[in-house]
Design an enzyme around this catalytic site. Structure first.
Site, PDB file in Angstrom:
ATOM      1  N   ASP A 178      14.688   9.208  15.089  1.00  0.00           N
ATOM      2  CA  ASP A 178      13.978   7.939  15.240  1.00  0.00           C
ATOM      3  C   ASP A 178      14.676   6.846  14.450  1.00  0.00           C
ATOM      4  O   ASP A 178      15.757   7.033  13.931  1.00  0.00           O
ATOM      5  CB  ASP A 178      12.487   8.082  14.909  1.00  0.00           C
ATOM      6  CG  ASP A 178      12.280   8.945  13.703  1.00  0.00           C
ATOM      7  OD1 ASP A 178      13.040   8.757  12.742  1.00  0.00           O
ATOM      8  OD2 ASP A 178      11.384   9.806  13.724  1.00  0.00           O
ATOM      9  N   LYS A 194      10.479   3.978  17.813  1.00  0.00           N
ATOM     10  CA  LYS A 194      10.056   2.706  18.414  1.00  0.00           C
ATOM     11  C   LYS A 194      11.264   1.799  18.533  1.00  0.00           C
ATOM     12  O   LYS A 194      12.085   1.722  17.658  1.00  0.00           O
ATOM     13  CB  LYS A 194       9.028   2.027  17.518  1.00  0.00           C
ATOM     14  CG  LYS A 194       7.679   2.643  17.630  1.00  0.00           C
ATOM     15  CD  LYS A 194       6.650   1.747  16.960  1.00  0.00           C
ATOM     16  CE  LYS A 194       5.449   2.596  16.572  1.00  0.00           C
ATOM     17  NZ  LYS A 194       5.098   2.539  15.198  1.00  0.00           N
ATOM     18  N   MET A 204       4.293   2.456   3.599  1.00  0.00           N
ATOM     19  CA  MET A 204       3.588   1.909   4.771  1.00  0.00           C
ATOM     20  C   MET A 204       2.454   0.975   4.362  1.00  0.00           C
ATOM     21  O   MET A 204       1.413   0.935   5.017  1.00  0.00           O
ATOM     22  CB  MET A 204       3.006   3.058   5.617  1.00  0.00           C
ATOM     23  CG  MET A 204       4.067   4.018   6.107  1.00  0.00           C
ATOM     24  SD  MET A 204       3.404   5.302   7.151  1.00  0.00           S
ATOM     25  CE  MET A 204       2.619   6.359   5.979  1.00  0.00           C
TER      26      MET A 204
HETATM   27  N1  SAH Z   1       9.547  10.452   5.236  1.00  0.00           N
HETATM   28  C1  SAH Z   1       9.889   9.135   4.769  1.00  0.00           C
HETATM   29  C2  SAH Z   1       8.725   8.192   4.810  1.00  0.00           C
HETATM   30  C3  SAH Z   1       8.204   7.961   6.205  1.00  0.00           C
HETATM   31  S1  SAH Z   1       6.864   6.854   6.237  1.00  0.00           S
HETATM   32  C4  SAH Z   1      10.486   9.240   3.367  1.00  0.00           C
HETATM   33  O1  SAH Z   1      10.425  10.303   2.743  1.00  0.00           O
HETATM   34  O2  SAH Z   1      11.071   8.277   2.905  1.00  0.00           O
HETATM   35  C5  SAH Z   1       7.683   5.350   6.561  1.00  0.00           C
HETATM   36  C6  SAH Z   1       7.566   4.432   5.365  1.00  0.00           C
HETATM   37  O3  SAH Z   1       8.512   4.822   4.388  1.00  0.00           O
HETATM   38  C7  SAH Z   1       7.869   2.988   5.626  1.00  0.00           C
HETATM   39  O4  SAH Z   1       6.741   2.301   6.147  1.00  0.00           O
HETATM   40  C8  SAH Z   1       8.214   2.495   4.257  1.00  0.00           C
HETATM   41  O5  SAH Z   1       7.071   2.295   3.476  1.00  0.00           O
HETATM   42  C9  SAH Z   1       8.931   3.690   3.683  1.00  0.00           C
HETATM   43  N2  SAH Z   1      10.389   3.600   3.803  1.00  0.00           N
HETATM   44  C10 SAH Z   1      11.197   4.457   4.443  1.00  0.00           C
HETATM   45  N3  SAH Z   1      12.495   4.112   4.275  1.00  0.00           N
HETATM   46  C11 SAH Z   1      12.480   3.013   3.512  1.00  0.00           C
HETATM   47  C12 SAH Z   1      13.499   2.188   2.967  1.00  0.00           C
HETATM   48  N4  SAH Z   1      14.796   2.431   3.192  1.00  0.00           N
HETATM   49  N5  SAH Z   1      13.131   1.131   2.205  1.00  0.00           N
HETATM   50  C13 SAH Z   1      11.836   0.869   1.975  1.00  0.00           C
HETATM   51  N6  SAH Z   1      10.829   1.618   2.458  1.00  0.00           N
HETATM   52  C14 SAH Z   1      11.152   2.679   3.205  1.00  0.00           C
END
Ligand code: SAH
Length: 510
Positions: A37, A59, A174
């Site tokens: 994704d 998306k 999020m």
């Molecule tokens: N599994 C992922 C999180 C998925 S939920 C992890 O461990 O990082 C998706 C959320 O993760 C986004 O809405 C945001 O809040 C955060 N996120 C993921 N990558 C990011 C990044 N590079 N910078 C800031 N927030 C990030």
């Protein structure tokens, strides 16, 4: 019996492709299909083998994203075909990643799986912004929460109040859409409104933005800075610290679309990454060689009759020597000749074969090469120019003027293998630069993408190697924004660095 497939649930890391684990990368390098994704970097997708099917399920503007149940079903179906599948997920697969739901579906269908943990953005985006998740005497714990609930109307999660009273570093994923509710809720639960807080957008990625403030002003500051998703909210005393890396590279934050043959883009990619830039391959060109055609074979046979060999590109050097070997000769066949090269990249390529160039013009242009040869050669000389079928006519004009005796022989052609995919053309909007390395590259780009090519280049800086490439671009109605004077990957990188440093003056750090 049919071989069973397997699903590797791999954490891609927070965005910077260097932050995937070695194990995750090795799974990617040997999979038959990758299901990914939007958080997965393009660079990671490059690691998959040629035969690997890439399936996008995230998306994208204007398109429907796949429902979770459909993704689960897809994984099962692919595995039942006996494929090795990587399900690539941003950060760590289980940190708000719905990895568990996919595993349950696989368990139900009795499909083998493996989970490869990843570096979560909940920690890495903070580190990249210079905010430590804990710090001695300042924060003894860190707590990660979703700032988003399934319920309509934007309410906070039910356990928010208990969470708000914790004393360590509070991290919301999020949560951007709920930022006003989050800061108000925290103050209501007793946090002083002067508590340090920060928002990090696209942590670890070239477009990273960091906004620092406190519970009172963070919302306004984030709005003023135009912070977008994906973003993380951090609250607590460590949010006031700034341990961001001091190793700032010249092309940090710069995204460059590169085009050309694999050997050129491979080198350019390395060069730009080394300088801190992010390079994306837009489309690939291929060399079609003619060293086994009659005219070139004749030239190889009669090498002893030539006194100079003129190379107008690194490709010509490489293909000339490949052909030399293939037709049964070796380097001794050119021991007596002098070499002229158009620029540094070409001269460097020649040096790889153990030959120094006898003449390279100061300005790396074909026209300067031709002008320079005026003084270098005599009436007795015989020149061989093995080059691309679309080579510049200026060289011939000047050589004709000075009555030089030469053979201009077609050795190769640069052709586009495929049309640039719609997604790749759309990507150009997000880039700072697009590079073209040859007139043939420009032609291939416009010919293969007759519909979208010109429009796609409207809002990006186009960098051309040398005047000939720029002229080819101009013939399609687009003026080059930058012309690299050195005919080499370093020349292109240098031109971009100079321009980028002008453009980013004072722009770092929001
Ligand atoms: N599994 C992922 C999180 C998925 S939920 C992890 O461990 O990082 C998706 C959320 O993760 C986004 O809405 C945001 O809040 C955060 N996120 C993921 N990558 C990011 C990044 N590079 N910078 C800031 N927030 C990030």
């Amino acid at each position: 019996m049919k071989e069973r497939g397997i699903v590797y649930l791999v954490g891609a890391g927070p965005g910077d492709p260097g932050l995937i684990t070695e194990k995750g990368l090795s799974r990617l390098k040997s999979c038959d299909a990758v299901v990914y994704d939007s958080l997965a970097s393009d660079l990671l997708l490059k690691a998959v083998p040629d035969h690997c099917e890439k399936i996008y399920v995230g998306k994208r503007a204007g398109a429907h994203s796949m429902k979770q149940e459909e993704i689960n079903q897809l994984l099962v179906e692919l595995a039942e075909k006996g494929l090795h599948i990587v399900r690539l997920k941003g950060g760590d697969p289980f940190v708000f990643g719905r990895g568990g739901e996919e595993i349950i579906a696989l368990q139900k269908a009795d499909i083998p799986f493996e989970v490869v943990s990843g570096v979560t953005s909940a920690v890495a985006a903070l580190a990249s912004a210079g905010i430590p998740v804990t710090h001695r005497a300042l924060s003894r714990s860190f707590h990660v929460m979703t700032g988003h609930t399934l319920s309509e109307g934007g309410t906070l999660p039910p356990d928010f109040d208990a969470f708000a009273r914790l004393s360590g570093t509070l991290i919301f994923l999020m949560g951007l859409g709920n930022l006003p509710l989050i800061v108000k809720g925290l103050i209501k639960q007793g946090k002083p409104d002067t508590t340090p807080a920060a928002v990090i957008e696209s942590g670890t990625l070239p477009g990273q933005k960091v906004v620092r403030g406190n519970l009172l002003d963070l919302e306004q500051k984030a709005k003023d800075a135009g912070i977008k998703s994906p973003a993380i909210i951090v609250v607590g005393d460590t949010a006031a610290l700034d341990f961001s890396s001091t190793n700032k590279l010249p092309l940090e934050g710069c995204r460059i679309g590169i085009t050309g043959t694999p050997s050129f883009t491979g080198k350019l990619h390395k060069e730009l990454s080394y300088l801190g830039g992010t390079a994306e391959q837009l489309f690939s060109l291929e060399l079609k060689t003619y060293w086994d055609e009659e005219r070139m074979l004749k030239a190889y046979k009669e090498l002893s009759g030539y006194t100079w060999i003129v190379f107008t590109s690194a490709n010509a050097v490489r293909e000339f020597f490949v052909g030399l070997m293939k037709c049964g000769k070796d380097y001794r066949a050119v021991g007596h000749v002098k070499f002229a090269t158009v620029g540094k990249g070409t001269a460097d390529e020649l040096l790889k074969y153990g030959f120094r160039s006898d003449y390279t013009p100061k300005k790396y242009q074909v026209i300067d090469l031709a002008e320079g040869l005026r003084d270098e050669i005599t009436k007795e000389d015989r020149l061989l120019i093995p080059r691309s079928s679309r080579g510049s006519k200026e060289l011939n004009q000047i050589l004709n003027e000075i009555k030089a005796v030469y053979d201009d022989v077609v050795l190769y052609d640069v052709v586009s293998i495929e049309e640039t995919s719609g997604n790749r053309l759309d990507l150009i909007n997000e880039l700072d630069y697009v590079t073209f390395a040859s007139a043939s590259g420009v032609e291939a780009f416009f010919e293969k993408n007759s519909l979208g090519a010109k429009k796609s280049l409207e809002d990006v800086n186009v960098v051309c190697i040398g005047d000939i490439t720029a002229e080819a671009l101009a013939s399609y109605g687009r003026k080059a924004d930058l012309i690299a004077e050195e005919y080499s990957t370093q020349g292109v990188a240098k031109a971009i660095c100079q321009d980028w440093s002008k453009k980013t003056n004072g722009r770092n750090g929001v």
